[in-house]
Design a protein around this motif. Sequence first.
Motif, PDB file in Angstrom:
ATOM      1  N   VAL A  51       0.856  -1.186   0.000  1.00 17.13           N
ATOM      2  CA  VAL A  51       0.000   0.000   0.000  1.00 17.13           C
ATOM      3  C   VAL A  51       0.891   1.234   0.000  1.00 17.13           C
ATOM      4  O   VAL A  51       1.845   1.327   0.794  1.00 17.13           O
ATOM      5  N   TRP A  52       0.556   2.176  -0.880  1.00 19.45           N
ATOM      6  CA  TRP A  52       1.244   3.461  -0.964  1.00 19.45           C
ATOM      7  C   TRP A  52       0.175   4.535  -0.775  1.00 19.45           C
ATOM      8  O   TRP A  52      -0.869   4.507  -1.443  1.00 19.45           O
ATOM      9  N   CYS A  53       0.432   5.476   0.111  1.00 22.59           N
ATOM     10  CA  CYS A  53      -0.626   6.400   0.513  1.00 22.59           C
ATOM     11  C   CYS A  53      -0.124   7.841   0.558  1.00 22.59           C
ATOM     12  O   CYS A  53       1.038   8.109   0.908  1.00 22.59           O
ATOM     13  N   SER A  54      -1.012   8.754   0.215  1.00 19.83           N
ATOM     14  CA  SER A  54      -0.772  10.177   0.424  1.00 19.83           C
ATOM     15  C   SER A  54      -0.587  10.441   1.917  1.00 19.83           C
ATOM     16  O   SER A  54      -1.175   9.756   2.755  1.00 19.83           O
ATOM     17  N   PRO A  55       0.195  11.474   2.273  1.00 20.09           N
ATOM     18  CA  PRO A  55       0.344  11.810   3.688  1.00 20.09           C
ATOM     19  C   PRO A  55      -0.843  12.561   4.270  1.00 20.09           C
ATOM     20  O   PRO A  55      -0.874  12.808   5.481  1.00 20.09           O
ATOM     21  N   TYR A  56      -1.830  12.915   3.458  1.00 19.76           N
ATOM     22  CA  TYR A  56      -2.950  13.712   3.943  1.00 19.76           C
ATOM     23  C   TYR A  56      -3.918  12.840   4.733  1.00 19.76           C
ATOM     24  O   TYR A  56      -4.156  11.677   4.403  1.00 19.76           O
ATOM     25  N   ARG A  57      -4.494  13.432   5.769  1.00 22.27           N
ATOM     26  CA  ARG A  57      -5.316  12.694   6.732  1.00 22.27           C
ATOM     27  C   ARG A  57      -6.462  11.941   6.060  1.00 22.27           C
ATOM     28  O   ARG A  57      -6.748  10.793   6.405  1.00 22.27           O
ATOM     29  N   ARG A  58      -7.136  12.542   5.113  1.00 23.88           N
ATOM     30  CA  ARG A  58      -8.309  11.901   4.507  1.00 23.88           C
ATOM     31  C   ARG A  58      -7.931  10.646   3.728  1.00 23.88           C
ATOM     32  O   ARG A  58      -8.724   9.701   3.642  1.00 23.88           O
ATOM     33  N   ALA A  59      -6.733  10.629   3.155  1.00 23.07           N
ATOM     34  CA  ALA A  59      -6.276   9.435   2.447  1.00 23.07           C
ATOM     35  C   ALA A  59      -5.883   8.342   3.447  1.00 23.07           C
ATOM     36  O   ALA A  59      -6.245   7.169   3.276  1.00 23.07           O
ATOM     37  N   LEU A  60      -5.153   8.709   4.471  1.00 22.42           N
ATOM     38  CA  LEU A  60      -4.759   7.738   5.490  1.00 22.42           C
ATOM     39  C   LEU A  60      -5.977   7.146   6.198  1.00 22.42           C
ATOM     40  O   LEU A  60      -6.029   5.937   6.463  1.00 22.42           O
ATOM     41  N   ASP A  61      -6.973   7.992   6.477  1.00 23.86           N
ATOM     42  CA  ASP A  61      -8.194   7.497   7.113  1.00 23.86           C
ATOM     43  C   ASP A  61      -8.963   6.551   6.191  1.00 23.86           C
ATOM     44  O   ASP A  61      -9.591   5.587   6.651  1.00 23.86           O
ATOM     45  N   THR A  62      -8.921   6.833   4.896  1.00 23.50           N
ATOM     46  CA  THR A  62      -9.580   5.943   3.938  1.00 23.50           C
ATOM     47  C   THR A  62      -8.921   4.567   3.954  1.00 23.50           C
ATOM     48  O   THR A  62      -9.601   3.526   3.986  1.00 23.50           O
TER      49      THR A  62
ATOM     50  N   ALA B  34      -5.055   8.007  -2.668  1.00 21.34           N
ATOM     51  CA  ALA B  34      -4.609   9.386  -2.828  1.00 21.34           C
ATOM     52  C   ALA B  34      -5.787  10.313  -3.176  1.00 21.34           C
ATOM     53  O   ALA B  34      -6.818  10.272  -2.496  1.00 21.34           O
ATOM     54  N   HIS B  35      -5.663  11.083  -4.253  1.00 16.99           N
ATOM     55  CA  HIS B  35      -6.573  12.198  -4.527  1.00 16.99           C
ATOM     56  C   HIS B  35      -6.959  12.217  -6.003  1.00 16.99           C
ATOM     57  O   HIS B  35      -6.349  11.531  -6.827  1.00 16.99           O
ATOM     58  N   ASP B  36      -7.952  13.046  -6.328  1.00 15.24           N
ATOM     59  CA  ASP B  36      -8.432  13.097  -7.711  1.00 15.24           C
ATOM     60  C   ASP B  36      -7.333  13.501  -8.682  1.00 15.24           C
ATOM     61  O   ASP B  36      -7.162  12.886  -9.746  1.00 15.24           O
ATOM     62  N   SER B  37      -6.543  14.528  -8.332  1.00 17.07           N
ATOM     63  CA  SER B  37      -5.475  14.979  -9.225  1.00 17.07           C
ATOM     64  C   SER B  37      -4.425  13.884  -9.417  1.00 17.07           C
ATOM     65  O   SER B  37      -3.852  13.742 -10.509  1.00 17.07           O
ATOM     66  N   VAL B  38      -4.180  13.103  -8.389  1.00 16.81           N
ATOM     67  CA  VAL B  38      -3.195  12.028  -8.471  1.00 16.81           C
ATOM     68  C   VAL B  38      -3.690  10.913  -9.386  1.00 16.81           C
ATOM     69  O   VAL B  38      -2.940  10.403 -10.224  1.00 16.81           O
ATOM     70  N   VAL B  39      -4.949  10.535  -9.248  1.00 15.33           N
ATOM     71  CA  VAL B  39      -5.488   9.464 -10.099  1.00 15.33           C
ATOM     72  C   VAL B  39      -5.494   9.897 -11.562  1.00 15.33           C
ATOM     73  O   VAL B  39      -5.118   9.122 -12.457  1.00 15.33           O
ATOM     74  N   LEU B  40      -5.891  11.141 -11.827  1.00 17.36           N
ATOM     75  CA  LEU B  40      -5.837  11.650 -13.207  1.00 17.36           C
ATOM     76  C   LEU B  40      -4.402  11.663 -13.723  1.00 17.36           C
ATOM     77  O   LEU B  40      -4.129  11.255 -14.855  1.00 17.36           O
ATOM     78  N   GLY B  41      -3.485  12.151 -12.887  1.00 20.89           N
ATOM     79  CA  GLY B  41      -2.091  12.195 -13.299  1.00 20.89           C
ATOM     80  C   GLY B  41      -1.518  10.818 -13.560  1.00 20.89           C
ATOM     81  O   GLY B  41      -0.747  10.618 -14.508  1.00 20.89           O
ATOM     82  N   LEU B  42      -1.886   9.845 -12.727  1.00 16.04           N
ATOM     83  CA  LEU B  42      -1.418   8.478 -12.936  1.00 16.04           C
ATOM     84  C   LEU B  42      -1.924   7.911 -14.262  1.00 16.04           C
ATOM     85  O   LEU B  42      -1.191   7.190 -14.945  1.00 16.04           O
ATOM     86  N   ARG B  43      -3.144   8.251 -14.611  1.00 11.69           N
ATOM     87  CA  ARG B  43      -3.659   7.761 -15.896  1.00 11.69           C
ATOM     88  C   ARG B  43      -2.758   8.244 -17.038  1.00 11.69           C
ATOM     89  O   ARG B  43      -2.434   7.485 -17.953  1.00 11.69           O
TER      90      ARG B  43
END
Length: 225
Positions: free
Chosen positions: A66-77, A168-177
């Motif tokens: 698992v690789w996660c953003s450091p932001y709280r909402r991602a970690l909580d997810t 992670a986040h919406d911008s990250v998923v778009l960027g990964l695509r």
Amino acid sequence: MGPSRIIAVRHGESEANLAYRRAGERPLVYGRGDDEVTLTALGREQAAALGRLLAALPAGEEPEQVWCSPYRRALDTWEGARAAWGAGPLPLTVDDRLRDQEQGAFARLNPAAVRERFPGEPARREAEGAYAFRPPGGESLADVVVRLRAFVRHLERRADGRRVLIVAHDSVVLGLRHVIAGAPDAELAAVLEFAPVLNASVSVWRTGEGAFELVRFNDVGHLTS
């Protein structure tokens, strides 16, 4: 070679998502910093639904790292999904390159507040294009792609042959695509046709014929089943 499978997830609904939606066209300055925002009750339910989806994956498709953003909402997810999944401990890496697009002077402002405080910026965004526009002191989507390209190269070494979950986040998923497709930066604007990336949506890539194949993108079927 790199990972054998990538599952990328946007975090569940956050308190800021809810506050901005309720504000509508009324200017709003949200009280918490972007890295501090937590999940709503719905967001926690979405995280649990993600966990149930992971638990139902066939053998050989479940994540191994698992690789996660450091932001709280991602970690909580991830924590909510892990608890609902009931899996044993998995290697977790928190990577700053998976943080959300930085908004600079626009941080904590909804679109109505941006128009009120920075009346010339929406026209500049329109002129430059949403993918290239950089808020004052912030990042463009193109900037996010630069750090994601470095992240994917790192993943090729650290997750070779492994199945990976990215939260992670919406911008990250778009960027990964864009990055995973190996598309040239001149075509970055095209990825915006796949926005918005929905809360707790799942996007999946698998390797095949020496390259990644997109299996599904922005899928929220697990949230309604």
